[in-house]
Write a protein that holds these residues in place. Structure first.
Motif, PDB file in Angstrom:
ATOM      1  N   ILE A 165       0.849  -1.184   0.000  1.00  0.00           N
ATOM      2  CA  ILE A 165       0.000   0.000   0.000  1.00  0.00           C
ATOM      3  C   ILE A 165       0.889   1.240   0.000  1.00  0.00           C
ATOM      4  O   ILE A 165       1.810   1.349   0.819  1.00  0.00           O
ATOM      5  N   MET A 166       0.635   2.146  -0.923  1.00  0.00           N
ATOM      6  CA  MET A 166       1.416   3.381  -0.964  1.00  0.00           C
ATOM      7  C   MET A 166       1.055   4.257   0.229  1.00  0.00           C
ATOM      8  O   MET A 166      -0.127   4.527   0.484  1.00  0.00           O
ATOM      9  N   LEU A 167       2.060   4.693   0.958  1.00  0.00           N
ATOM     10  CA  LEU A 167       1.827   5.486   2.166  1.00  0.00           C
ATOM     11  C   LEU A 167       1.585   6.953   1.811  1.00  0.00           C
ATOM     12  O   LEU A 167       2.084   7.447   0.800  1.00  0.00           O
ATOM     13  N   PRO A 168       0.835   7.674   2.649  1.00  0.00           N
ATOM     14  CA  PRO A 168       0.592   9.101   2.403  1.00  0.00           C
ATOM     15  C   PRO A 168       1.892   9.900   2.433  1.00  0.00           C
ATOM     16  O   PRO A 168       2.893   9.470   3.024  1.00  0.00           O
ATOM     17  N   ALA A 169       1.870  11.066   1.833  1.00  0.00           N
ATOM     18  CA  ALA A 169       3.074  11.898   1.735  1.00  0.00           C
ATOM     19  C   ALA A 169       3.560  12.387   3.090  1.00  0.00           C
ATOM     20  O   ALA A 169       4.744  12.696   3.246  1.00  0.00           O
ATOM     21  N   PHE A 170       2.681  12.451   4.094  1.00  0.00           N
ATOM     22  CA  PHE A 170       3.100  12.977   5.397  1.00  0.00           C
ATOM     23  C   PHE A 170       3.928  11.977   6.193  1.00  0.00           C
ATOM     24  O   PHE A 170       4.511  12.317   7.221  1.00  0.00           O
ATOM     25  N   VAL A 171       3.990  10.731   5.752  1.00  0.00           N
ATOM     26  CA  VAL A 171       4.768   9.705   6.448  1.00  0.00           C
ATOM     27  C   VAL A 171       6.237   9.820   6.060  1.00  0.00           C
ATOM     28  O   VAL A 171       6.566  10.044   4.894  1.00  0.00           O
ATOM     29  N   ASP A 172       7.125   9.682   7.048  1.00  0.00           N
ATOM     30  CA  ASP A 172       8.564   9.655   6.800  1.00  0.00           C
ATOM     31  C   ASP A 172       8.967   8.205   6.544  1.00  0.00           C
ATOM     32  O   ASP A 172       8.999   7.392   7.476  1.00  0.00           O
ATOM     33  N   ALA A 173       9.240   7.887   5.303  1.00  0.00           N
ATOM     34  CA  ALA A 173       9.502   6.497   4.924  1.00  0.00           C
ATOM     35  C   ALA A 173      10.714   5.906   5.641  1.00  0.00           C
ATOM     36  O   ALA A 173      10.811   4.686   5.808  1.00  0.00           O
ATOM     37  N   THR A 174      11.628   6.749   6.101  1.00  0.00           N
ATOM     38  CA  THR A 174      12.833   6.244   6.781  1.00  0.00           C
ATOM     39  C   THR A 174      12.556   5.901   8.244  1.00  0.00           C
ATOM     40  O   THR A 174      13.414   5.333   8.920  1.00  0.00           O
ATOM     41  N   HIS A 175      11.372   6.248   8.742  1.00  0.00           N
ATOM     42  CA  HIS A 175      11.055   5.975  10.149  1.00  0.00           C
ATOM     43  C   HIS A 175       9.703   5.288  10.294  1.00  0.00           C
ATOM     44  O   HIS A 175       8.936   5.598  11.208  1.00  0.00           O
ATOM     45  N   CYS A 176       9.407   4.350   9.410  1.00  0.00           N
ATOM     46  CA  CYS A 176       8.196   3.533   9.558  1.00  0.00           C
ATOM     47  C   CYS A 176       8.516   2.361  10.493  1.00  0.00           C
ATOM     48  O   CYS A 176       8.651   1.213  10.058  1.00  0.00           O
ATOM     49  N   LEU A 177       8.665   2.651  11.753  1.00  0.00           N
ATOM     50  CA  LEU A 177       9.106   1.652  12.719  1.00  0.00           C
ATOM     51  C   LEU A 177       7.992   0.641  12.973  1.00  0.00           C
ATOM     52  O   LEU A 177       6.915   1.012  13.449  1.00  0.00           O
ATOM     53  N   PRO A 178       8.225  -0.647  12.701  1.00  0.00           N
ATOM     54  CA  PRO A 178       7.150  -1.637  12.837  1.00  0.00           C
ATOM     55  C   PRO A 178       7.080  -2.289  14.214  1.00  0.00           C
ATOM     56  O   PRO A 178       6.087  -2.927  14.538  1.00  0.00           O
ATOM     57  N   TYR A 179       8.149  -2.150  15.033  1.00  0.00           N
ATOM     58  CA  TYR A 179       8.197  -2.785  16.360  1.00  0.00           C
ATOM     59  C   TYR A 179       7.820  -4.263  16.283  1.00  0.00           C
ATOM     60  O   TYR A 179       6.978  -4.745  17.031  1.00  0.00           O
ATOM     61  N   HIS A 180       8.439  -4.988  15.341  1.00  0.00           N
ATOM     62  CA  HIS A 180       8.321  -6.438  15.221  1.00  0.00           C
ATOM     63  C   HIS A 180       6.958  -6.909  14.741  1.00  0.00           C
ATOM     64  O   HIS A 180       6.581  -8.057  14.962  1.00  0.00           O
ATOM     65  N   LEU A 181       6.180  -6.053  14.101  1.00  0.00           N
ATOM     66  CA  LEU A 181       4.946  -6.521  13.475  1.00  0.00           C
ATOM     67  C   LEU A 181       5.288  -7.457  12.321  1.00  0.00           C
ATOM     68  O   LEU A 181       6.301  -7.290  11.647  1.00  0.00           O
ATOM     69  N   THR A 182       4.429  -8.413  12.074  1.00  0.00           N
ATOM     70  CA  THR A 182       4.586  -9.272  10.904  1.00  0.00           C
ATOM     71  C   THR A 182       4.276  -8.471   9.643  1.00  0.00           C
ATOM     72  O   THR A 182       3.838  -7.324   9.707  1.00  0.00           O
ATOM     73  N   SER A 183       4.464  -9.080   8.496  1.00  0.00           N
ATOM     74  CA  SER A 183       4.152  -8.387   7.242  1.00  0.00           C
ATOM     75  C   SER A 183       2.665  -8.033   7.183  1.00  0.00           C
ATOM     76  O   SER A 183       2.288  -6.970   6.677  1.00  0.00           O
ATOM     77  N   THR A 184       1.815  -8.906   7.720  1.00  0.00           N
ATOM     78  CA  THR A 184       0.387  -8.608   7.758  1.00  0.00           C
ATOM     79  C   THR A 184       0.119  -7.440   8.704  1.00  0.00           C
ATOM     80  O   THR A 184      -0.675  -6.540   8.404  1.00  0.00           O
ATOM     81  N   GLY A 185       0.771  -7.455   9.846  1.00  0.00           N
ATOM     82  CA  GLY A 185       0.620  -6.354  10.796  1.00  0.00           C
ATOM     83  C   GLY A 185       1.047  -5.026  10.204  1.00  0.00           C
ATOM     84  O   GLY A 185       0.386  -3.998  10.408  1.00  0.00           O
ATOM     85  N   ARG A 186       2.135  -5.037   9.439  1.00  0.00           N
ATOM     86  CA  ARG A 186       2.604  -3.802   8.799  1.00  0.00           C
ATOM     87  C   ARG A 186       1.604  -3.333   7.739  1.00  0.00           C
ATOM     88  O   ARG A 186       1.389  -2.132   7.560  1.00  0.00           O
ATOM     89  N   ALA A 187       0.994  -4.284   7.036  1.00  0.00           N
ATOM     90  CA  ALA A 187      -0.020  -3.914   6.046  1.00  0.00           C
ATOM     91  C   ALA A 187      -1.227  -3.267   6.722  1.00  0.00           C
ATOM     92  O   ALA A 187      -1.819  -2.322   6.189  1.00  0.00           O
ATOM     93  N   VAL A 188      -1.580  -3.770   7.898  1.00  0.00           N
ATOM     94  CA  VAL A 188      -2.681  -3.177   8.661  1.00  0.00           C
ATOM     95  C   VAL A 188      -2.311  -1.755   9.087  1.00  0.00           C
ATOM     96  O   VAL A 188      -3.123  -0.823   8.981  1.00  0.00           O
TER      97      VAL A 188
END
Length: 573
Positions: free
Chosen positions: A135-158
């Motif tokens: 999913i393409m993230l909104p422009a206000f998100v800093d792509a270098t700091h999308c910290l997932p804190y150990h979420l799975t790939s599904t969790g990150r998609a959510v």
């Protein structure tokens, strides 16, 4: 063992809120606490060391029911103390109820209907099914700091989906790098829909700041932290400047929030969030100051943080230090809340002052091309603005209008003025004044006296803020920001801006008394006098010199009788 600690029923209730699809089973290697395996539940299949109770006898901890009762009674101070003092274990089920309840306090869109989030998901994506494609993230998100804190790939998609829906629902968000990490944290303890509602509360809060939403707010925040640190961590700041004379301090503080969000261990971060979701960003300010002091202390005794090892990149060294922080979450928070002289009012004054300085410098240096085009080539109001004021005003000549327009903040001159209140039409009543004016921001007050003097004030904040209460439940005496200014048009022509606009020095509380009002009077400016004071009948007033604007009395006699009061707002602001 788990069943005995939590109770099987309690564990199952907790597990149902925290689906195993969200959490990476490999996260155990990132933590030092004993392994936690929820083998008694099919819903939690993760092996995450951060979810284990601390060994040994635990002190009695407050329950969610107790906190919920206090929230319902609006006993925010009691809730604050409980959140600060109760170190619930990292896998305590309380957060699945506590965090949503804390965030719900701040929701401005009351009565959000059930299913609202999923309707929004369907609007944005055309389906409620989770796409397997990125999913393409909104422009206000800093792509270098999308910290997932150990979420799975599904969790990150959510998390991606939540952030997208929030951006769709809140188009005013233009830059918010911390929003994604907070989304990831929320998903550890609640469902997707609950996480969205929590974020909606934090983003929409009017009383407290939780998440910056523009680049200006982001810059003002890190500069505010830097100013506070210069006062409260003087030794650390002096040390950094001494070992790195060529490195600008600003570069270090630009990344201050990542010391916490990207550096601290998960168990520290969760405890900080317990307090953050109730008190706001000031919690992070306090934690940042403790980190600076701890790091400075370690630099004196630990060779790993010797000057030679950190001088080339103090910012990165700070984040590495946070990953190995030598104190427990409880001690970190205790130190943070023990800092004296760091009140909400003090932080707010530093923030507002910094914001006004940035805005004024931006306007002076270049301004926005879009805003400049809204004015004529001679820096004058548009013809429509001239017509509007000529038709409405009993006080302004065209020449005076041109003068006043040149004093307004650049961004305001793109909007058309509208007459909100005039004694000629609406009568002389402070009650009527509030009814017609209090929700507008900014406003322009014009006074014409019976001696034909003309003066007034540009008021940057809503007059409704006279009703806003502080943490103690008391109304604030003064409000407003440093964008407020006074002016005189006749017989003298002069502008009197806030005294703090020129420099960074601390001028004291008396220099920040911008606006005050109650049922009996209106005041603008304070400190050894009031620049403008009017009575409840809007008939008599007085004017003195004051420290906030360093102005002389705006009319020679000091006392005046009001012939006409006009208040203007701006359409579309």
């Amino acid at each position: 063992m788990v069943g005995k600690v939590l109770g099987i029923r309690e564990l199952e209730q907790f597990s149902s809120r925290r689906s195993s699809i969200y959490v990476d089973p490999e996260c155990e290697k990132f933590f030092e606490l004993p392994l936690f395996i929820a083998a008694s539940s099919n819903d939690i299949t993760t092996k995450c060391q951060c979810w284990q109770f601390s060994p040994g006898k635990e002190p009695a901890l407050r329950s969610f029911t107790e906190i919920q009762q206090l929230l319902q009674q609006n006993k925010k101070r009691d809730v604050k103390n409980i959140l600060r003092e109760n170190s619930w274990p990292i896998n305590s089920p309380i957060r699945s109820q506590l965090w949503p309840a804390l965030c719900a306090q701040h929701l401005t869109k009351q009565n959000i209907v059930d299913g609202f989030y999923w309707e929004m998901v369907h609007q944005v994506f055309g389906t409620t099914e989770l796409s397997e494609k990125p999913i393409m993230l909104p422009a206000f998100v800093d792509a270098t700091h999308c910290l997932p804190y150990h979420l799975t790939s599904t969790g990150r998609a959510v998390a991606d989906r939540i952030v997208n829906v929030l951006g769709y629902d809140c188009p005013d968000i233009t830059y918010s790098p911390v929003l994604y990490p907070i989304t990831s944290l929320l998903l550890h303890f609640m469902s997707e829909e609950e996480a969205y509602l929590c974020l909606a509360g934090l983003v929409g809060s009017k009383e407290k700041t939780f998440i910056n939403q523009t680049k200006l707010q982001h810059e003002v925040t890190w500069k505010t932290v830097m100013q506070i640190a210069k006062k409260h961590t003087k030794s650390a700041i002096a040390y950094f400047q001494r070992i790195c004379p060529g490195q600008k301090l600003e570069r270090v503080f630009m990344d201050w929030c990542w010391w916490i969000l990207a550096g601290l261990p998960f168990q520290h971060l969760v405890r900080i969030m317990d307090c953050f979701f109730h008190e706001g960003i000031k919690v992070l300010y306090r934690v940042a100051l403790v980190i600076l002091n701890l790091f400075h202390k370690e630099c004196q005794s630990n060779n790993e943080w010797s000057p030679d090892n950190i001088k080339n990149d103090i910012g990165n060294a700070l984040i590495k230090f946070c990953k190995k922080i030598p104190v427990s979450p409880a001690k970190l928070l205790h130190a943070a809340f023990s800092i004296r002289g760091l009140s909400t009012q003090y932080i707010s004054r530093i923030f507002i002052k910094t914001e006004m300085l940035l805005k004024s410098r931006s306007a002076l240096n270049s301004g926005s091309k879009q805003l400049i085009k809204s004015r004529s080539s001679d820096n004058l109001p548009t013809s429509q603005s001239q017509v509007n004021i000529q038709m409405m005003s009993h006080t302004l000549t065209i020449r005076e209008l041109f003068t006043l327009w040149s004093w307004l903040p650049v961004r305001i001159t793109m909007y058309q003025p509208v007459l909100l209140y005039t004694t000629e039409e609406h009568g002389c009543s402070l009650t009527t004044f509030y009814v017609r004016v209090e929700q507008h921001e900014p406003t322009l007050l014009m006074i014409k006296t019976c001696n034909n003097e003309v003066f007034g004030a540009y008021c940057s904040s809503r007059w409704f803020e006279r009703n806003v209460k502080d943490d103690k439940g008391q109304r604030q005496a003064y409000f407003g920001t440093g964008e407020t200014f006074l002016f005189s048009l006749y017989p003298e022509r002069a502008k009197y801006p806030w005294v703090g606009i020129e420099g960074d020095r601390d001028l004291g509380h008396s220099s920040e008394l911008f606006m005050a009002a109650d049922s009996k009077m209106i005041t603008i400016g304070g400190g050894e006098g009031q620049a403008i004071w009017m009575d409840e009948n809007i008939r008599f007033g007085k004017t003195d010199g004051c420290k906030t604007f360093n102005n002389p009395p705006l009319c020679p006699s000091g006392d005046f009788e009001i012939r006409v009061l006009e208040v203007y707002g701006f359409v579309g602001v």
